[in-house]
Motif scaffolding. Sequence first.
Motif, mmCIF file in Angstrom:
data_model
loop_
_atom_site.group_PDB
_atom_site.id
_atom_site.type_symbol
_atom_site.label_atom_id
_atom_site.label_comp_id
_atom_site.label_asym_id
_atom_site.label_seq_id
_atom_site.Cartn_x
_atom_site.Cartn_y
_atom_site.Cartn_z
ATOM 1 N N GLN A 150 88.032 73.976 74.279
ATOM 2 C CA GLN A 150 87.795 73.527 75.658
ATOM 3 C C GLN A 150 89.054 73.637 76.519
ATOM 4 O OE1 GLN A 150 88.891 70.399 77.088
ATOM 5 N NE2 GLN A 150 89.555 69.212 75.312
ATOM 6 N N VAL A 165 78.425 75.565 79.078
ATOM 7 C CA VAL A 165 78.452 74.840 77.806
ATOM 8 C C VAL A 165 77.094 74.988 77.134
ATOM 9 C CG1 VAL A 165 78.805 72.621 76.662
ATOM 10 C CG2 VAL A 165 80.141 73.201 78.689
ATOM 11 N N GLU A 220 73.697 73.378 78.327
ATOM 12 C CA GLU A 220 73.838 71.952 78.605
ATOM 13 C C GLU A 220 74.342 71.715 80.032
ATOM 14 O OE1 GLU A 220 73.568 69.048 76.125
ATOM 15 O OE2 GLU A 220 72.127 70.593 75.564
ATOM 16 N N GLN A 221 75.269 72.582 80.492
ATOM 17 C CA GLN A 221 75.815 72.419 81.840
ATOM 18 C C GLN A 221 76.550 73.692 82.243
ATOM 19 O OE1 GLN A 221 78.254 68.930 82.323
ATOM 20 N NE2 GLN A 221 78.530 69.193 84.532
ATOM 21 N N LEU A 272 83.124 69.948 85.052
ATOM 22 C CA LEU A 272 82.817 69.592 83.675
ATOM 23 C C LEU A 272 83.822 68.600 83.106
ATOM 24 C CD1 LEU A 272 80.959 72.136 84.013
ATOM 25 C CD2 LEU A 272 81.296 72.466 81.555
ATOM 26 N N PRO A 326 80.883 65.357 83.228
ATOM 27 C CA PRO A 326 80.002 65.994 82.231
ATOM 28 C C PRO A 326 78.570 65.526 82.415
ATOM 29 C CG PRO A 326 81.396 64.309 81.226
ATOM 30 C CD PRO A 326 81.904 64.495 82.614
ATOM 31 N N VAL A 374 78.081 67.187 76.333
ATOM 32 C CA VAL A 374 79.119 67.873 77.095
ATOM 33 C C VAL A 374 80.386 67.019 77.120
ATOM 34 C CG1 VAL A 374 79.773 68.855 79.336
ATOM 35 C CG2 VAL A 374 77.417 69.095 78.512
#
Length: 348
Positions: free
Chosen positions: A197, A209, A216-217, A224, A228, A233
């Motif tokens: 990350q 992600v 997820e995002q 992020l 999140p 996340v």
Amino acid sequence: MTGFSELRLDGVRRRFGDRDALTGLNLTIRRGEFIALLGPSGCGKSTALNCLAGLLPLSEGSIWQDRTRLDTVPPERRGFGMVFQNYALFPHLSVRRNVSFGLQMRRLPRDEVRRRTDEAIKLVRLEEHAAKLPGQLSGGQQQRVAIARAIVLEPSLVLMDEPLSNLDAKLRLEMRTEIRRLHQSLGLTTVYVTHDQEEALSLADRLVVLRDGRVEQIGTPQELHNRPANRHVADFMGYRNLLPMKVKAAHGSTVTLEGGGLTLDGTAADAVAPGDDVVAAVRPEDLRAAAHGVPVTVEVVEYQGREFAVEARTTEGVALHLRSLERPAPGERITVTAAPSRVLVFAS
């Protein structure tokens, strides 16, 4: 370089037998953008990259470069450059010949091959190593050769599959800077796969992600890092303390939590109400020793330069990871706290 306005993945799915490795991936990549696909092993990020490259056929969905459908085009005709984790250099060819190989296969004029090869080698700062074989180079230098070989083709898109994972910590930092410099100076469009990350945050314009083959995002590094979308996340973005708790009281987005020997105030990231089971996410750097707070017992202390990384436990045995400017002793009782704005509360 071949220009395009956007590259679009519409509902991309890839199955292996009865297992979905990638499901419903929708992503629009703008020209000149640096996109990082981020997630743990098996999340689908390399599968997505290989689908983009044409190395894997799609089970469902489509890939478009502006108005041209790409998923039906063979990989060698997509005009993409690829940088692999293991470099994939020809061991018997010099740096110069490795870099020029793709141009020669395209039967370009000799003068153009020489000019573009010289430019690519200069860009990755390997002029004095041009006559050497890959085995005579360091890992970082070999990775630079692999990058030069990809960009010499003047691709519309560069795909990088965990290119720094085989390097030591110092070289990883150096090559991170090098990749960002090349991306900015050449205006490359880049899709970069990583499980790191910190690497993704430092390099990318936007992060995607993935978890279990699903998105997820998607957002900027700042989005992020600070907001999140869910606990998964948050976990991957460095919120190492994920604490099962219960909502005691709620006033707008501010909630009071109890559980595991802890009482915390936090900020609701989901809709929650008193009595709900939730997960409180806190970064170690946001949980600090203070005069007033939650009593914990120090177990492990690691020196990390400017501060100490500390693992401690509450009276009910819940492990907490925090940072301290002073070195506490193992076995010492201290109190810790976190600002409510730095405690994100997710529905359980």
